[in-house]
Design a protein around this motif. Sequence first.
Motif, PDB file in Angstrom:
ATOM      1  N   GLN A  30       0.858  -1.179   0.000  1.00 15.06           N
ATOM      2  CA  GLN A  30       0.000   0.000   0.000  1.00 15.06           C
ATOM      3  C   GLN A  30       0.897   1.232   0.000  1.00 15.06           C
ATOM      4  OE1 GLN A  30      -2.640  -0.191   3.315  1.00 15.06           O
ATOM      5  NE2 GLN A  30      -3.632  -2.056   2.607  1.00 15.06           N
ATOM      6  N   ASN A  31       0.696   2.093  -0.972  1.00 11.09           N
ATOM      7  CA  ASN A  31       1.484   3.317  -1.035  1.00 11.09           C
ATOM      8  C   ASN A  31       1.053   4.266   0.071  1.00 11.09           C
ATOM      9  OD1 ASN A  31       2.986   2.553  -3.262  1.00 11.09           O
ATOM     10  ND2 ASN A  31       1.464   3.324  -4.698  1.00 11.09           N
ATOM     11  N   ARG A  32       1.983   5.021   0.558  1.00 15.02           N
ATOM     12  CA  ARG A  32       1.679   6.026   1.569  1.00 15.02           C
ATOM     13  C   ARG A  32       2.495   7.275   1.273  1.00 15.02           C
ATOM     14  NH1 ARG A  32       5.790   6.428   5.351  1.00 15.02           N
ATOM     15  NH2 ARG A  32       7.269   4.723   5.360  1.00 15.02           N
ATOM     16  N   ASP A  33       2.041   8.391   1.783  1.00 14.09           N
ATOM     17  CA  ASP A  33       2.775   9.629   1.602  1.00 14.09           C
ATOM     18  C   ASP A  33       4.031   9.596   2.459  1.00 14.09           C
ATOM     19  OD1 ASP A  33       0.829  10.610  -0.096  1.00 14.09           O
ATOM     20  OD2 ASP A  33      -0.302  11.542   1.547  1.00 14.09           O
ATOM     21  N   LEU A  34       5.125  10.027   1.865  1.00 16.81           N
ATOM     22  CA  LEU A  34       6.372  10.075   2.610  1.00 16.81           C
ATOM     23  C   LEU A  34       6.465  11.382   3.375  1.00 16.81           C
ATOM     24  CD1 LEU A  34       8.800   8.667  -0.092  1.00 16.81           C
ATOM     25  CD2 LEU A  34       7.867   7.463   1.861  1.00 16.81           C
ATOM     26  N   PRO A  35       7.019  11.354   4.572  1.00 13.64           N
ATOM     27  CA  PRO A  35       7.122  12.592   5.349  1.00 13.64           C
ATOM     28  C   PRO A  35       8.066  13.585   4.680  1.00 13.64           C
ATOM     29  CG  PRO A  35       8.243  10.770   6.452  1.00 13.64           C
ATOM     30  CD  PRO A  35       7.558  10.204   5.262  1.00 13.64           C
ATOM     31  N   ARG A  69       7.687  15.342   2.108  1.00 11.16           N
ATOM     32  CA  ARG A  69       7.658  15.324   0.642  1.00 11.16           C
ATOM     33  C   ARG A  69       6.349  15.924   0.174  1.00 11.16           C
ATOM     34  NH1 ARG A  69      11.317  11.238  -1.797  1.00 11.16           N
ATOM     35  NH2 ARG A  69      13.010  11.219  -0.288  1.00 11.16           N
ATOM     36  N   GLU A  70       6.443  16.744  -0.842  1.00 16.58           N
ATOM     37  CA  GLU A  70       5.218  17.299  -1.429  1.00 16.58           C
ATOM     38  C   GLU A  70       5.049  16.727  -2.813  1.00 16.58           C
ATOM     39  OE1 GLU A  70       5.112  21.546  -1.249  1.00 16.58           O
ATOM     40  OE2 GLU A  70       5.834  21.558   0.822  1.00 16.58           O
ATOM     41  N   ASP A  71       3.804  16.629  -3.253  1.00 14.53           N
ATOM     42  CA  ASP A  71       3.532  16.077  -4.598  1.00 14.53           C
ATOM     43  C   ASP A  71       4.059  16.942  -5.684  1.00 14.53           C
ATOM     44  OD1 ASP A  71       2.398  13.859  -3.593  1.00 14.53           O
ATOM     45  OD2 ASP A  71       0.380  14.690  -3.559  1.00 14.53           O
TER      46      ASP A  71
END
Length: 83
Positions: free
Chosen positions: A74-79, A81-83
């Motif tokens: 499951q992908n998750r947002d990395l701390p 980091r912005e898109d």
Amino acid sequence: MRLTIEINNVDELSFIRELLRKLQIPILSSDQALSDINIQDTAKTIALMEKIAERGTYTQDILDPKEWQRDIRQNRDLPFRED
């Protein structure tokens, strides 16, 4: 007076603990787990581990580990980091 003994063999540990008890010498241990070991506990632990091993694991059902990892990942947002 203090004497330090390093023991890696359970049989030797049991022998020395019994000897110290007979001589009425207190045992102070920095490794509490090691000081609590006795042959009966070791035998029980081995028996339990053998039962667990007999049950097997769910990994026996995984035919292709790479595919399995892709399926469960499951992908998750990395701390930070912005898109």
